[in-house]
Design a protein around this motif. Sequence first.
Motif, PDB file in Angstrom:
ATOM      1  N   ASP A  97      29.190  48.320  72.872  1.00  0.00           N
ATOM      2  CA  ASP A  97      28.612  48.172  71.535  1.00  0.00           C
ATOM      3  C   ASP A  97      27.776  46.903  71.409  1.00  0.00           C
ATOM      4  O   ASP A  97      27.621  46.369  70.331  1.00  0.00           O
ATOM      5  CB  ASP A  97      29.703  48.213  70.466  1.00  0.00           C
ATOM      6  CG  ASP A  97      30.749  47.126  70.639  1.00  0.00           C
ATOM      7  OD1 ASP A  97      30.706  46.374  71.630  1.00  0.00           O
ATOM      8  OD2 ASP A  97      31.635  47.029  69.764  1.00  0.00           O
ATOM      9  N   SER A 125      35.008  58.084  74.317  1.00  0.00           N
ATOM     10  CA  SER A 125      34.357  57.854  73.035  1.00  0.00           C
ATOM     11  C   SER A 125      35.093  58.666  71.978  1.00  0.00           C
ATOM     12  O   SER A 125      35.924  59.513  72.299  1.00  0.00           O
ATOM     13  CB  SER A 125      32.881  58.265  73.103  1.00  0.00           C
ATOM     14  OG  SER A 125      32.761  59.622  73.430  1.00  0.00           O
ATOM     15  N   THR A 126      34.761  58.403  70.730  1.00  0.00           N
ATOM     16  CA  THR A 126      35.374  59.175  69.655  1.00  0.00           C
ATOM     17  C   THR A 126      34.849  60.604  69.721  1.00  0.00           C
ATOM     18  O   THR A 126      33.749  60.858  70.224  1.00  0.00           O
ATOM     19  CB  THR A 126      35.058  58.557  68.288  1.00  0.00           C
ATOM     20  OG1 THR A 126      33.640  58.456  68.141  1.00  0.00           O
ATOM     21  CG2 THR A 126      35.686  57.175  68.152  1.00  0.00           C
ATOM     22  N   GLU A 127      35.635  61.520  69.224  1.00  0.00           N
ATOM     23  CA  GLU A 127      35.242  62.928  69.308  1.00  0.00           C
ATOM     24  C   GLU A 127      33.989  63.242  68.497  1.00  0.00           C
ATOM     25  O   GLU A 127      33.327  64.251  68.747  1.00  0.00           O
ATOM     26  CB  GLU A 127      36.395  63.833  68.867  1.00  0.00           C
ATOM     27  CG  GLU A 127      36.754  63.691  67.408  1.00  0.00           C
ATOM     28  CD  GLU A 127      37.862  64.630  66.988  1.00  0.00           C
ATOM     29  OE1 GLU A 127      38.015  65.702  67.598  1.00  0.00           O
ATOM     30  OE2 GLU A 127      38.578  64.293  66.040  1.00  0.00           O
ATOM     31  N   ASP A 128      33.626  62.367  67.546  1.00  0.00           N
ATOM     32  CA  ASP A 128      32.425  62.606  66.736  1.00  0.00           C
ATOM     33  C   ASP A 128      31.187  61.928  67.315  1.00  0.00           C
ATOM     34  O   ASP A 128      30.120  61.957  66.713  1.00  0.00           O
ATOM     35  CB  ASP A 128      32.655  62.149  65.295  1.00  0.00           C
ATOM     36  CG  ASP A 128      32.898  60.648  65.172  1.00  0.00           C
ATOM     37  OD1 ASP A 128      33.127  59.971  66.200  1.00  0.00           O
ATOM     38  OD2 ASP A 128      32.874  60.148  64.037  1.00  0.00           O
ATOM     39  N   GLU A 129      31.310  61.347  68.494  1.00  0.00           N
ATOM     40  CA  GLU A 129      30.184  60.703  69.167  1.00  0.00           C
ATOM     41  C   GLU A 129      29.082  61.730  69.402  1.00  0.00           C
ATOM     42  O   GLU A 129      29.346  62.823  69.918  1.00  0.00           O
ATOM     43  CB  GLU A 129      30.664  60.121  70.505  1.00  0.00           C
ATOM     44  CG  GLU A 129      29.578  59.675  71.435  1.00  0.00           C
ATOM     45  CD  GLU A 129      28.822  58.464  70.961  1.00  0.00           C
ATOM     46  OE1 GLU A 129      27.589  58.463  71.101  1.00  0.00           O
ATOM     47  OE2 GLU A 129      29.460  57.539  70.430  1.00  0.00           O
ATOM     48  N   ASN A 182      26.703  61.671  71.566  1.00  0.00           N
ATOM     49  CA  ASN A 182      26.342  61.798  72.980  1.00  0.00           C
ATOM     50  C   ASN A 182      27.458  62.431  73.797  1.00  0.00           C
ATOM     51  O   ASN A 182      27.884  61.891  74.805  1.00  0.00           O
ATOM     52  CB  ASN A 182      25.979  60.432  73.564  1.00  0.00           C
ATOM     53  CG  ASN A 182      24.610  59.986  73.134  1.00  0.00           C
ATOM     54  OD1 ASN A 182      23.751  60.801  72.869  1.00  0.00           O
ATOM     55  ND2 ASN A 182      24.417  58.696  73.043  1.00  0.00           N
ATOM     56  N   THR A 183      27.966  63.580  73.368  1.00  0.00           N
ATOM     57  CA  THR A 183      28.992  64.252  74.153  1.00  0.00           C
ATOM     58  C   THR A 183      28.359  64.848  75.399  1.00  0.00           C
ATOM     59  O   THR A 183      27.173  65.149  75.430  1.00  0.00           O
ATOM     60  CB  THR A 183      29.701  65.352  73.337  1.00  0.00           C
ATOM     61  OG1 THR A 183      28.723  66.278  72.880  1.00  0.00           O
ATOM     62  CG2 THR A 183      30.462  64.753  72.170  1.00  0.00           C
ATOM     63  N   PHE A 195      37.240  50.210  69.217  1.00  0.00           N
ATOM     64  CA  PHE A 195      37.140  51.192  68.138  1.00  0.00           C
ATOM     65  C   PHE A 195      37.397  50.553  66.781  1.00  0.00           C
ATOM     66  O   PHE A 195      36.878  51.017  65.772  1.00  0.00           O
ATOM     67  CB  PHE A 195      38.074  52.377  68.395  1.00  0.00           C
ATOM     68  CG  PHE A 195      37.657  53.211  69.578  1.00  0.00           C
ATOM     69  CD1 PHE A 195      36.398  53.784  69.639  1.00  0.00           C
ATOM     70  CD2 PHE A 195      38.521  53.419  70.635  1.00  0.00           C
ATOM     71  CE1 PHE A 195      36.002  54.546  70.733  1.00  0.00           C
ATOM     72  CE2 PHE A 195      38.147  54.178  71.735  1.00  0.00           C
ATOM     73  CZ  PHE A 195      36.874  54.738  71.789  1.00  0.00           C
ATOM     74  N   GLN A 243      34.251  49.283  65.315  1.00  0.00           N
ATOM     75  CA  GLN A 243      33.460  50.384  64.767  1.00  0.00           C
ATOM     76  C   GLN A 243      34.071  50.950  63.481  1.00  0.00           C
ATOM     77  O   GLN A 243      33.486  51.833  62.864  1.00  0.00           O
ATOM     78  CB  GLN A 243      33.343  51.504  65.797  1.00  0.00           C
ATOM     79  CG  GLN A 243      32.628  51.098  67.050  1.00  0.00           C
ATOM     80  CD  GLN A 243      32.610  52.229  68.076  1.00  0.00           C
ATOM     81  OE1 GLN A 243      33.231  53.273  67.908  1.00  0.00           O
ATOM     82  NE2 GLN A 243      31.882  52.013  69.145  1.00  0.00           N
ATOM     83  N   LYS A 263      36.770  52.734  63.387  1.00  0.00           N
ATOM     84  CA  LYS A 263      37.229  54.093  63.677  1.00  0.00           C
ATOM     85  C   LYS A 263      38.635  54.165  64.248  1.00  0.00           C
ATOM     86  O   LYS A 263      39.154  55.257  64.452  1.00  0.00           O
ATOM     87  CB  LYS A 263      36.285  54.762  64.679  1.00  0.00           C
ATOM     88  CG  LYS A 263      34.880  54.964  64.151  1.00  0.00           C
ATOM     89  CD  LYS A 263      34.034  55.664  65.181  1.00  0.00           C
ATOM     90  CE  LYS A 263      32.660  55.986  64.626  1.00  0.00           C
ATOM     91  NZ  LYS A 263      31.874  56.776  65.575  1.00  0.00           N
TER      92      LYS A 263
END
Length: 129
Positions: free
Chosen positions: A18, A40-44, A46-47, A106, A109, A111
């Motif tokens: 970050d 990464s978070t599941e809502d990222e 760039n999956t 996290f 962020q 999150k």
Amino acid sequence: MSAVPEQYRGLRSFAFGDGPALADELLDLVIRGVKTATCSTEDEPNTSTPGERWIVLNGRGEPRCIIESTEVSYRRFGEVDAAFAFDEGEGDRSLDYWRNAHRNYFGRQGKFREDMMLMCERFRLVEVF
């Protein structure tokens, strides 16, 4: 992106972390073959999917290497195991280090939750520029 060989120019790109310092630190681990996983978070946005290749940028936004996703799984923060923490390659590579570092990451962020869902990805280094 002129530093990127022609065959990779259509790939998506990203930098780890970050901020510039963390991006450079994690990129160095990738180039040295120490870091072979990330999360990464599941809502990222760039999956990734297995077989997908990415251009990895340094902290100044310059392309430095290509990685290829080899495995993607979803698990809760508390379900990440010592093997995955080791493959992330950070600090002393222990699960305790991983948990503390990722709580902080996290948390910055806004999150972090103990039960948060993560996209856990393993990858291989394809080429360094």
